[in-house]
Motif scaffolding. Structure first.
Motif, PDB file in Angstrom:
ATOM      1  N   CYS A  46       0.805  -1.220   0.000  1.00 37.08           N
ATOM      2  CA  CYS A  46       0.000   0.000   0.000  1.00 37.08           C
ATOM      3  C   CYS A  46       0.847   1.283   0.000  1.00 37.08           C
ATOM      4  O   CYS A  46       0.609   2.171  -0.802  1.00 37.08           O
ATOM      5  CB  CYS A  46      -0.940  -0.031   1.205  1.00 37.08           C
ATOM      6  SG  CYS A  46      -1.874   1.473   1.482  1.00 37.08           S
ATOM      7  N   ALA A  47       1.765   1.417   0.915  1.00 37.18           N
ATOM      8  CA  ALA A  47       2.672   2.567   1.028  1.00 37.18           C
ATOM      9  C   ALA A  47       1.998   3.875   1.442  1.00 37.18           C
ATOM     10  O   ALA A  47       2.625   4.921   1.414  1.00 37.18           O
ATOM     11  CB  ALA A  47       3.478   2.780  -0.257  1.00 37.18           C
ATOM     12  N   ALA A  48       0.733   3.840   1.866  1.00 32.67           N
ATOM     13  CA  ALA A  48       0.089   5.045   2.397  1.00 32.67           C
ATOM     14  C   ALA A  48       0.718   5.379   3.749  1.00 32.67           C
ATOM     15  O   ALA A  48       1.337   4.521   4.397  1.00 32.67           O
ATOM     16  CB  ALA A  48      -1.410   4.825   2.557  1.00 32.67           C
ATOM     17  N   LYS A  49       0.551   6.602   4.189  1.00 33.43           N
ATOM     18  CA  LYS A  49       1.082   7.020   5.486  1.00 33.43           C
ATOM     19  C   LYS A  49       0.473   6.141   6.582  1.00 33.43           C
ATOM     20  O   LYS A  49      -0.741   5.943   6.631  1.00 33.43           O
ATOM     21  CB  LYS A  49       0.756   8.485   5.743  1.00 33.43           C
ATOM     22  CG  LYS A  49       1.377   9.018   7.001  1.00 33.43           C
ATOM     23  CD  LYS A  49       1.138  10.492   7.183  1.00 33.43           C
ATOM     24  CE  LYS A  49       1.785  10.946   8.472  1.00 33.43           C
ATOM     25  NZ  LYS A  49       1.583  12.363   8.693  1.00 33.43           N
ATOM     26  N   ALA A  50       1.332   5.617   7.431  1.00 36.95           N
ATOM     27  CA  ALA A  50       0.883   4.668   8.448  1.00 36.95           C
ATOM     28  C   ALA A  50       1.308   5.115   9.841  1.00 36.95           C
ATOM     29  O   ALA A  50       2.349   5.742  10.014  1.00 36.95           O
ATOM     30  CB  ALA A  50       1.482   3.292   8.159  1.00 36.95           C
ATOM     31  N   ALA A  51       0.486   4.763  10.797  1.00 34.35           N
ATOM     32  CA  ALA A  51       0.846   4.885  12.207  1.00 34.35           C
ATOM     33  C   ALA A  51       1.102   3.454  12.657  1.00 34.35           C
ATOM     34  O   ALA A  51       0.179   2.671  12.788  1.00 34.35           O
ATOM     35  CB  ALA A  51      -0.283   5.517  12.999  1.00 34.35           C
ATOM     36  N   GLY A  52       2.336   3.082  12.790  1.00 32.32           N
ATOM     37  CA  GLY A  52       2.683   1.685  13.024  1.00 32.32           C
ATOM     38  C   GLY A  52       2.941   1.021  11.682  1.00 32.32           C
ATOM     39  O   GLY A  52       3.551   1.616  10.795  1.00 32.32           O
TER      40      GLY A  52
END
Length: 72
Positions: A46-52
């Motif tokens: 996915c590579a979307a911004k992640a928290a964790g």
């Protein structure tokens, strides 16, 4: 159904929309979602911004999936 088939989550519309932004595992940076969004090599994530490890969308899908397994 074997273990791998049970663990696989089929792609949904969100995953399809993420494909133009997807990255190979070795190209991911810290803070990018590691959810696989296709079913064959080269695997794309996915590579979307992640928290964790996961973006908010994929984190919810993971929690929902685990809930199903707990009820089985």
């Amino acid at each position: 159904m074997n273990e791998l088939q049970r663990e696989f989550s089929p792609a949904n519309e969100y995953d399809v929309q993420r494909l133009p932004f997807a990255k190979r595992l070795e190209d991911l940076s810290p803070g990018e979602c590691i959810w696989p969004i296709n079913g064959g090599g080269p695997y794309l994530f996915c590579a979307a911004k992640a928290a964790g490890k996961y973006c908010p969308h994929h984190k919810v899908r993971l929690i929902q999936k685990r809930g199903v397994h707990l009820q089985e």
